[in-house]
Design an enzyme around this catalytic site. Sequence first.
Site, PDB file in Angstrom:
ATOM      1  CB  SER A 194      -2.156 120.904  74.345  1.00  0.00           C
ATOM      2  OG  SER A 194      -1.979 121.817  75.419  1.00  0.00           O
ATOM      3  CG  HIS A 219       0.147 123.007  71.037  1.00  0.00           C
ATOM      4  ND1 HIS A 219       0.155 123.738  69.869  1.00  0.00           N
ATOM      5  CD2 HIS A 219      -0.548 123.755  71.934  1.00  0.00           C
ATOM      6  CE1 HIS A 219      -0.515 124.867  70.047  1.00  0.00           C
ATOM      7  NE2 HIS A 219      -0.945 124.910  71.293  1.00  0.00           N
ATOM      8  CG  ASP A 252      -0.945 125.679  74.874  1.00  0.00           C
ATOM      9  OD1 ASP A 252      -1.129 126.313  73.822  1.00  0.00           O
ATOM     10  OD2 ASP A 252      -1.414 124.540  75.076  1.00  0.00           O
ATOM     11  CG  MET A 263      -1.146 130.453  78.717  1.00  0.00           C
ATOM     12  SD  MET A 263      -2.512 129.756  79.654  1.00  0.00           S
ATOM     13  CE  MET A 263      -3.135 128.556  78.481  1.00  0.00           C
ATOM     14  CG  HIS A 293      -0.408 128.724  71.130  1.00  0.00           C
ATOM     15  ND1 HIS A 293      -1.646 128.238  71.488  1.00  0.00           N
ATOM     16  CD2 HIS A 293      -0.627 129.992  70.673  1.00  0.00           C
ATOM     17  CE1 HIS A 293      -2.561 129.163  71.262  1.00  0.00           C
ATOM     18  NE2 HIS A 293      -1.969 130.239  70.772  1.00  0.00           N
ATOM     19  CG  MET A 297      -1.840 131.861  73.895  1.00  0.00           C
ATOM     20  SD  MET A 297      -2.853 130.629  74.732  1.00  0.00           S
ATOM     21  CE  MET A 297      -1.643 129.348  74.969  1.00  0.00           C
ATOM     22  CG  MET A 337      -6.567 130.590  69.138  1.00  0.00           C
ATOM     23  SD  MET A 337      -5.641 129.255  69.907  1.00  0.00           S
ATOM     24  CE  MET A 337      -6.638 128.838  71.322  1.00  0.00           C
ATOM     25  N   GLY A 353      -6.394 130.670  76.705  1.00  0.00           N
ATOM     26  CA  GLY A 353      -6.232 130.941  78.143  1.00  0.00           C
ATOM     27  C   GLY A 353      -6.401 129.726  79.022  1.00  0.00           C
ATOM     28  N   GLY A 372      -7.103 125.220  79.044  1.00  0.00           N
ATOM     29  CA  GLY A 372      -7.395 123.948  78.408  1.00  0.00           C
ATOM     30  C   GLY A 372      -8.776 123.478  78.842  1.00  0.00           C
ATOM     31  N   GLY A 373      -9.288 122.471  78.178  1.00  0.00           N
ATOM     32  CA  GLY A 373     -10.517 121.820  78.623  1.00  0.00           C
ATOM     33  C   GLY A 373     -11.812 122.553  78.293  1.00  0.00           C
ATOM     34  CG  ASP A 392      -4.709 125.136  70.395  1.00  0.00           C
ATOM     35  OD1 ASP A 392      -5.042 124.198  71.147  1.00  0.00           O
ATOM     36  OD2 ASP A 392      -3.895 126.024  70.724  1.00  0.00           O
ATOM     37  N   GLY A 393      -8.069 123.781  70.599  1.00  0.00           N
ATOM     38  CA  GLY A 393      -9.086 124.053  71.615  1.00  0.00           C
ATOM     39  C   GLY A 393     -10.307 123.178  71.429  1.00  0.00           C
ATOM     40  N   GLY A 394     -10.550 122.303  72.411  1.00  0.00           N
ATOM     41  CA  GLY A 394     -11.739 121.455  72.373  1.00  0.00           C
ATOM     42  C   GLY A 394     -11.729 120.414  71.261  1.00  0.00           C
ATOM     43  N   GLY A 444      -5.383 118.524  73.927  1.00  0.00           N
ATOM     44  CA  GLY A 444      -4.842 118.370  75.276  1.00  0.00           C
ATOM     45  C   GLY A 444      -5.679 117.358  76.022  1.00  0.00           C
TER      46      GLY A 444
HETATM   47  C1  DX5 Z   1      -5.762 127.136  75.003  1.00  0.00           C
HETATM   48  C2  DX5 Z   1      -4.512 126.457  74.487  1.00  0.00           C
HETATM   49  C3  DX5 Z   1      -4.758 125.090  73.961  1.00  0.00           C
HETATM   50  C4  DX5 Z   1      -5.266 124.125  74.995  1.00  0.00           C
HETATM   51  C5  DX5 Z   1      -5.894 122.942  74.325  1.00  0.00           C
HETATM   52  O1  DX5 Z   1      -5.458 128.415  75.416  1.00  0.00           O
HETATM   53  O2  DX5 Z   1      -3.955 127.195  73.432  1.00  0.00           O
HETATM   54  O3  DX5 Z   1      -3.612 124.573  73.324  1.00  0.00           O
HETATM   55  O4  DX5 Z   1      -4.267 123.681  75.849  1.00  0.00           O
HETATM   56  O5  DX5 Z   1      -6.451 122.160  75.302  1.00  0.00           O
HETATM   57  P1  DX5 Z   1      -7.762 121.294  75.057  1.00  0.00           P
HETATM   58  O6  DX5 Z   1      -7.448 120.343  73.962  1.00  0.00           O
HETATM   59  O7  DX5 Z   1      -7.964 120.656  76.378  1.00  0.00           O
HETATM   60  O8  DX5 Z   1      -8.859 122.252  74.673  1.00  0.00           O
HETATM   61 ZN    ZN Z   2      -2.377 126.210  72.204  1.00  0.00          ZN
END
Ligand code: DX5
Ligand code: ZN
Length: 222
Positions: free
Chosen positions: A12, A37, A39, A41, A70, A72, A141, A146, A148-149, A180-182, A202
């Site tokens: 990401s 990837h 993202d 938003m 992706h 969003m 998800m 919304g 990262g991190g 995706d996420g964490g 990410g």
């Molecule tokens: C969250 C995004 C993810 C995010 C992942 O809304 O869809 O793709 O960037 O980031 P990490 O890996 O840091 O959770």
């Molecule tokens: Zn994503």
Amino acid sequence: MIIINDIIVSVSLLASDMTKMAEEIRRCENAGVDWIHYDVMDGHFVEQISYGTQILKSVRKCTDRPLDVHLMVERPDQQAEYFAEAGADIIDIHIESPCDTAACLKRIREMGKSPALAIKPKTPIEEAYPYLPLCDMVLVMTVEPGYGGQGFIAEMTAKVKSLREYADNNGFPSLNIQVDGGINEKTGAQAKRAGANVFVAGTGLFNANDMKAVNSALKGTL
Ligand code: DX5
Ligand code: ZN
């Protein structure tokens, strides 16, 4: 273009240093990541605004890796075409976006791109099942979209497991399941045991001392 059921690591770019995107992408390629990837938003579907088609066009010039976009956004049906033109290979739309999900997935396929369906943590996974004939991948998800991190929501592995079982038993053995996420070495392994095969990371990759080692761990080759 999608390698069905292979283990894929998708980085990401949200966690990259965006002032030197080309270098960051090169670093990811050298570490062996499979996909990029991206993202998107829109400040409505999620609070923040990230980046759009102009930056995607620049990213497209920097890499031959598949670009997994992706969306969003409130109206993916109004946006998918622009992202397809800007260089997306895979387009993930949210089941929660207020538009005709089936029509949008079909349109993505018609444009020669790979359609994927994304689902937020609180939406029951069963809601995705009717759309499986229309997509190559489901993005489960593992954080609220919304930011990262954030921390991985462990309960999401049950959704992945149910989806993999349903897909296997109902004629979709080659469905890709993305988380995706964490995602890091530890949470990626939990998701993999549940049946996921595409891992988005990410901060897990960009903040690592050794990006290549994290990539290898996620691929299961360490
Ligand atoms: C969250 C995004 C993810 C995010 C992942 O809304 O869809 O793709 O960037 O980031 P990490 O890996 O840091 O959770
Ligand atoms: Zn994503």
